[in-house]
Design an enzyme around this catalytic site. Structure first.
Site, PDB file in Angstrom:
ATOM      1  N   GLY A  15      30.356  56.536  52.447  1.00 15.05           N
ATOM      2  CA  GLY A  15      30.555  55.904  51.133  1.00 15.05           C
ATOM      3  C   GLY A  15      31.321  56.838  50.206  1.00 15.05           C
ATOM      4  O   GLY A  15      31.026  58.024  50.147  1.00 15.05           O
ATOM      5  N   ARG A  76      33.493  54.436  57.912  1.00 13.30           N
ATOM      6  CA  ARG A  76      32.402  54.860  58.801  1.00 13.30           C
ATOM      7  C   ARG A  76      32.863  54.498  60.215  1.00 13.30           C
ATOM      8  O   ARG A  76      32.894  53.327  60.557  1.00 13.30           O
ATOM      9  CB  ARG A  76      31.099  54.151  58.438  1.00 13.30           C
ATOM     10  N   ASP A 107      25.197  62.447  55.020  1.00  7.67           N
ATOM     11  CA  ASP A 107      24.509  62.922  56.223  1.00  7.67           C
ATOM     12  C   ASP A 107      25.122  62.407  57.532  1.00  7.67           C
ATOM     13  O   ASP A 107      25.251  63.145  58.500  1.00  7.67           O
ATOM     14  CB  ASP A 107      23.001  62.648  56.150  1.00  7.67           C
ATOM     15  N   THR A 130      28.080  62.414  48.199  1.00  5.82           N
ATOM     16  CA  THR A 130      27.335  61.148  48.221  1.00  5.82           C
ATOM     17  C   THR A 130      26.639  60.934  46.890  1.00  5.82           C
ATOM     18  O   THR A 130      26.098  61.886  46.308  1.00  5.82           O
ATOM     19  CB  THR A 130      26.286  61.105  49.352  1.00  5.82           C
ATOM     20  N   ASP A 132      23.959  59.477  46.595  1.00  9.53           N
ATOM     21  CA  ASP A 132      22.513  59.332  46.835  1.00  9.53           C
ATOM     22  C   ASP A 132      21.702  60.625  46.607  1.00  9.53           C
ATOM     23  O   ASP A 132      20.488  60.576  46.463  1.00  9.53           O
ATOM     24  CB  ASP A 132      22.259  58.859  48.274  1.00  9.53           C
ATOM     25  N   ASP A 134      20.841  62.762  48.752  1.00 13.09           N
ATOM     26  CA  ASP A 134      19.800  62.841  49.780  1.00 13.09           C
ATOM     27  C   ASP A 134      20.099  63.917  50.823  1.00 13.09           C
ATOM     28  O   ASP A 134      19.835  63.747  52.007  1.00 13.09           O
ATOM     29  CB  ASP A 134      19.648  61.467  50.469  1.00 13.09           C
ATOM     30  N   ARG A 176      20.332  54.147  48.854  1.00 11.90           N
ATOM     31  CA  ARG A 176      19.933  53.897  50.247  1.00 11.90           C
ATOM     32  C   ARG A 176      18.433  54.138  50.390  1.00 11.90           C
ATOM     33  O   ARG A 176      17.668  53.482  49.711  1.00 11.90           O
ATOM     34  CB  ARG A 176      20.740  54.786  51.207  1.00 11.90           C
TER      35      ARG A 176
END
Ligand code: F6P
Length: 327
Positions: A15, A76, A107, A130, A132, A134, A176
């Protein structure tokens, strides 16, 4: 600086995140400054497989520090998950003599980079890109601050109409399976509560809290839900609340991909620029297969596989603070 690489490639994968362009710029200009040849790889690993690779000059990255998205585009790649795909990608790097890679992504992108570099002995440096947040080994990821600020701006606007109609709003934010965008935007907008996948939501407590708030004529009730919350996303939480609180006027708003776009904030531009510089420095000094992070304002290098396996530590007192401040 000793020189372990001569030609490097840079790509963005997964993303997109605001600040990726600033990171590409930093990699390209640092590499050229130190006498390396720099190649831009289009559409992440897909461009490596399809040989969509071009030589970069300092001008290739002009006028992009302030732009969202990524000039290298992103994807992706399913093909890269197969050995044959990775081999094709390797051949395309080899024929140009590219001997180092900078992968800007999340990731999934790091997993690909780790595998690729182990199989084909091309050193890869990861930059955490990202929204996110994460990924372990860094306080912030590229794009997170911009995404949170976009969410905050949107939620502030929702607050206006919520107040005007005395409505309860359930707002779903991205992330996510991580709750960082929800946690940060919820605290910053004075949300009533924040539902995140890292903690189990007690629906009875939530109902009681919202009922009490209504009795006390609380002006605005905002519930921020992370899309990955175990209760379900905004629509599902909205459905439950409408069923259990039939007297309340409830609306759901899903913020969606707006959170991925826009001009990067100052924090994201600085993060990207510093990380991009240190990615090139890492390749030149022979540091391999690490992610460049920043912790407590200091550069931090973690093996790519550690960055994807471990999560950032989660500050549970944030939820308590949100509750107290919303009283
Ligand atoms: O990982 C970034 C992210 O924006 C997540 O927050 C979200 O779940 C996902 O990507 C959406 O992916 P796509 O753009 O493929 O729908």
């Amino acid at each position: 600086m000793s020189n372990k690489v001569t030609k490097i490639g840079v790509l963005t994968s997964g993303g997109d995140a605001p600040g990726m362009n600033a990171a590409i710029r930093a990699v390209a200009r640092t590499g050229i400054y130190y006498g390396l040849e720099v190649y831009g790889i289009m559409r992440g690993y897909s461009g490596m497989i399809d040989d969509d690779i071009f030589h970069m000059s300092t001008r290739s990255v002009a006028n992009i520090i302030q732009r969202g998205g990524t000039i290298l585009k992103t994807a992706r790649s399913k093909e890269f998950r197969e050995y044959e795909g990775r081999q094709k990608a390797y051949e395309n790097l080899k024929k140009r003599g590219i001997d180092g890679l900078v992968v800007i992504g999340g990731d999934g992108s790091f997993r690909g980079a780790q595998k690729f570099s182990t199989e084909f002995d091309i050193p890869c440096i990861g930059l955490p890109g990202t929204i996110d947040k994460d990924i372990a080994g860094t306080d912030f990821t590229i794009g997170f601050d911009t995404a949170v600020n976009t969410a905050v701006e949107a939620i502030d606007k929702i607050r206006d109409t919520a107040d005007a109609h005395d409505r309860l709003f359930v707002v779903e934010v991205m992330g996510r399976d991580a709750g960082y965008i929800a946690l940060h935007s919820g605290l910053a907008t004075g949300a009533e509560c924040v539902l995140i996948p890292e903690t189990r939501t007690n629906i009875e407590d939530l109902i009681q809290q919202l009922t009490e708030k209504e009795k006390r004529k609380k002006l605005v009730n905002l519930v921020v839900v992370a899309e990955g919350d175990e209760l379900g996303g905004g629509n599902e939480v909205g459905r439950i609340l409408k069923e259990r609180l039939p007297n309340m006027d409830i609306r759901v708003s899903i913020l969606g991909h707006i959170q991925r776009g826009g001009s990067p904030t100052c924090l994201d531009r600085i993060l990207s620029s510093r990380m991009g510089y240190h990615a090139v420095e890492s390749l030149m000094t022979g540091r391999h297969n690490v992610m460049v992070g920043i912790i407590d304002d200091k550069m931090h290098y973690v093996p790519l596989d550690t960055a994807v396996k471990e999560k950032q530590s989660f500050t549970s007192d944030w939820l308590k603070i949100i509750k107290i401040l919303a009283s």
